[in-house]
Motif scaffolding. Structure first.
Motif, short mmCIF file in Angstrom:
data_model
loop_
_atom_site.label_atom_id
_atom_site.label_comp_id
_atom_site.label_asym_id
_atom_site.label_seq_id
_atom_site.Cartn_x
_atom_site.Cartn_y
_atom_site.Cartn_z
N ARG A 25 70.71 -31.39 2.53
CA ARG A 25 71.01 -31.01 1.15
C ARG A 25 71.14 -32.29 0.32
O ARG A 25 72.16 -32.97 0.37
CB ARG A 25 72.31 -30.20 1.09
CG ARG A 25 72.22 -28.83 1.73
CD ARG A 25 73.46 -27.99 1.43
NE ARG A 25 74.66 -28.61 1.96
CZ ARG A 25 75.12 -28.41 3.19
NH1 ARG A 25 74.45 -27.62 4.02
NH2 ARG A 25 76.22 -29.00 3.61
N LEU A 26 70.10 -32.60 -0.41
CA LEU A 26 70.05 -33.84 -1.17
C LEU A 26 69.51 -33.59 -2.57
O LEU A 26 68.74 -32.65 -2.78
CB LEU A 26 69.12 -34.85 -0.47
CG LEU A 26 69.46 -35.26 0.96
CD1 LEU A 26 68.31 -36.05 1.57
CD2 LEU A 26 70.73 -36.09 1.00
N ALA A 37 64.51 -41.68 -3.00
CA ALA A 37 64.95 -42.99 -2.51
C ALA A 37 64.80 -43.07 -1.00
O ALA A 37 64.32 -44.09 -0.47
CB ALA A 37 66.41 -43.22 -2.91
N TYR A 38 65.20 -42.02 -0.28
CA TYR A 38 65.07 -42.01 1.18
C TYR A 38 63.59 -42.05 1.58
O TYR A 38 63.22 -42.71 2.56
CB TYR A 38 65.73 -40.77 1.76
CG TYR A 38 67.24 -40.84 1.85
CD1 TYR A 38 67.93 -42.00 1.51
CD2 TYR A 38 67.99 -39.74 2.27
CE1 TYR A 38 69.30 -42.07 1.58
CE2 TYR A 38 69.37 -39.80 2.36
CZ TYR A 38 70.02 -40.96 2.01
OH TYR A 38 71.38 -41.03 2.10
N ARG A 39 62.76 -41.33 0.84
CA ARG A 39 61.33 -41.32 1.15
C ARG A 39 60.75 -42.73 1.01
O ARG A 39 59.95 -43.17 1.84
CB ARG A 39 60.62 -40.34 0.21
CG ARG A 39 59.21 -39.98 0.64
CD ARG A 39 58.62 -38.93 -0.27
NE ARG A 39 59.15 -37.59 0.00
CZ ARG A 39 59.89 -36.88 -0.84
NH1 ARG A 39 60.25 -37.41 -2.02
NH2 ARG A 39 60.32 -35.68 -0.52
N GLY A 47 74.70 -36.35 -1.68
CA GLY A 47 74.87 -35.65 -0.41
C GLY A 47 74.68 -34.16 -0.54
O GLY A 47 74.98 -33.41 0.40
N GLY A 48 74.19 -33.69 -1.72
CA GLY A 48 73.96 -32.27 -1.90
C GLY A 48 75.21 -31.44 -2.10
O GLY A 48 75.18 -30.22 -1.99
N LYS A 49 76.33 -32.11 -2.41
CA LYS A 49 77.60 -31.38 -2.57
C LYS A 49 77.70 -30.76 -3.96
O LYS A 49 77.47 -31.43 -4.96
CB LYS A 49 78.77 -32.34 -2.36
CG LYS A 49 78.85 -32.92 -0.95
CD LYS A 49 80.01 -33.89 -0.82
CE LYS A 49 80.07 -34.50 0.56
NZ LYS A 49 81.16 -35.50 0.68
N PRO A 50 78.06 -29.47 -4.05
CA PRO A 50 78.24 -28.86 -5.37
C PRO A 50 79.48 -29.43 -6.03
O PRO A 50 80.54 -29.57 -5.40
CB PRO A 50 78.41 -27.37 -5.03
CG PRO A 50 78.88 -27.34 -3.61
CD PRO A 50 78.26 -28.52 -2.94
N ARG A 51 79.35 -29.79 -7.30
CA ARG A 51 80.46 -30.41 -8.04
C ARG A 51 80.67 -29.67 -9.35
O ARG A 51 79.75 -29.04 -9.88
CB ARG A 51 80.12 -31.87 -8.37
CG ARG A 51 79.71 -32.76 -7.21
CD ARG A 51 80.90 -33.24 -6.40
NE ARG A 51 81.96 -33.68 -7.28
CZ ARG A 51 81.93 -34.82 -8.02
NH1 ARG A 51 80.87 -35.61 -7.97
NH2 ARG A 51 82.94 -35.14 -8.79
#
Length: 333
Positions: free
Chosen positions: A34-35, A42-44, A199-203
């Protein structure tokens, strides 16, 4: 490109291989997490850099050892950042190796590799007490907001809303540009905004009255230009003149342009992240508990939040004064 002075082994035939090889592994790894789109990109790039280095070294990445990763890390440390013209910082190299480690962990779960070669590598030491981001004083943030208020032109209202969101909420630039109109809402008397954080966290965060006013003014102007009501607007919250989503590069340019107009000496080195640092520093200076600032910024580790607090070593905040004052109050008349 010269390769590491270690033998290159061939991949064991028993290991499964995806049709397109490591690139296919990368996409499967990204889909599995989940990103945000910015983080995925960036990771790619980080994994593509490693795969490119492996290709130049005639190395099968599925047979790499920690010696190869060490050689890659030293090559990164000796390389120059095309954007700054300076060598990559230890933090940047460490971040790239962290992404690579996560990638290899995923490959290990697929049994495509026997072990994670990054786990035994010599990663650069990162000073958690230092950040290369140029900070802003509260007065400079005020000046930047004033410059946004005084700005004119077709994008002025949008820019005021963007700067207000960065300054009052301390958002990451990726979080800012990913906001949609549907993310705005109201909860228990608060104007609010929901988004996907790192980190894919809902905020979710509260909009201050000033930020809500800037957003409302921008949306009213945008709706009037489109000949519709505000409630009929859809899509991204912040858009370009042609209606596309505003990108992070445009936000960088906007912040520097307004900072220059505000007379901020370090305007050429500022970034949207400078406002995030200022948010943390000002919140702590105003007495907001570290835990609340950590939650607001979406940090998993309080040490990260402390690094953003530029005023944490100010002797005015030394707890010795609090202890001494308490002792003085307890002393008999």
């Amino acid at each position: 490109m010269s390769g590491p002075v270690v033998p290159v082994a061939s991949r064991p035939a028993a290991h499964p291989v995806l049709a397109a090889g490591p690139v296919d592994f990368t996409e499967a790894w990204l889909v599995n997490r989940r990103l945000s789109e910015h983080t995925r990109a960036a990771y790619r790039r980080d994994i593509a850099g490693w795969l490119g280095w492996c290709a130049g070294a005639d190395l099968d990445p599925l047979t790499a050892t920690f010696l190869h990763v060490n050689a890659y890390a030293r090559a990164l440390e000796a390389s120059v950042d095309a954007r700054t013209g300076r060598p990559l910082t230890p933090a940047t190299v460490a971040r790239k190796l962290s992404a690579l480690s996560s990638w290899y962990d995923f490959l290990g779960k697929l049994r495509a590799v026997d072990a994670n070669p990054v786990s035994g590598a010599d990663r650069p030491k990162v000073n958690r007490d230092h950040s290369a981001t140029v900070g802003l004083t509260p007065e400079e943030v005020d000046a930047l907001l004033a410059a946004a208020d005084a700005d004119t032109g077709p994008t002025a209202a949008r820019n005021r809303a963007a700067v207000a969101l960065l300054a009052d909420l301390g958002l990451r630039v990726g979080e800012l540009v990913s906001l949609d109109l549907a993310d705005l809402g109201a909860e228990r008397g608060h104007r609010s905004v929901r988004f996907t954080g790192k980190g894919g966290k809902p905020r979710r965060r509260a909009l201050t009255p000033g930020t809500a006013w800037a957003v409302d003014a921008y949306l009213a102007e945008r709706a009037a230009a489109a000949g519709v009501g505000v409630a009929e607007l859809t899509g991204p919250l912040l858009v370009t003149a042609t209606g596309g989503r505003l990108d992070r590069h445009a936000v960088f340019r906007m912040v520097r342009r307004l900072a220059r107009a505000a007379g901020i000496p370090a305007w050429a080195k500022l970034s949207p992240h400078s406002l995030r640092h200022a948010f943390a520093t000002t919140a702590r200076a105003e007495g907001v508990p570290l835990e609340d600032v950590q939650d607001a910024m979406g940090h998993a580790d309080p040490r990260t939040t402390r690094r953003y607090d530029r005023d944490r070593h100010n002797l005015d905040r030394d707890p010795a004064y609090v202890i001494w004052s308490a002792r003085a109050r307890r002393a008999p008349g």
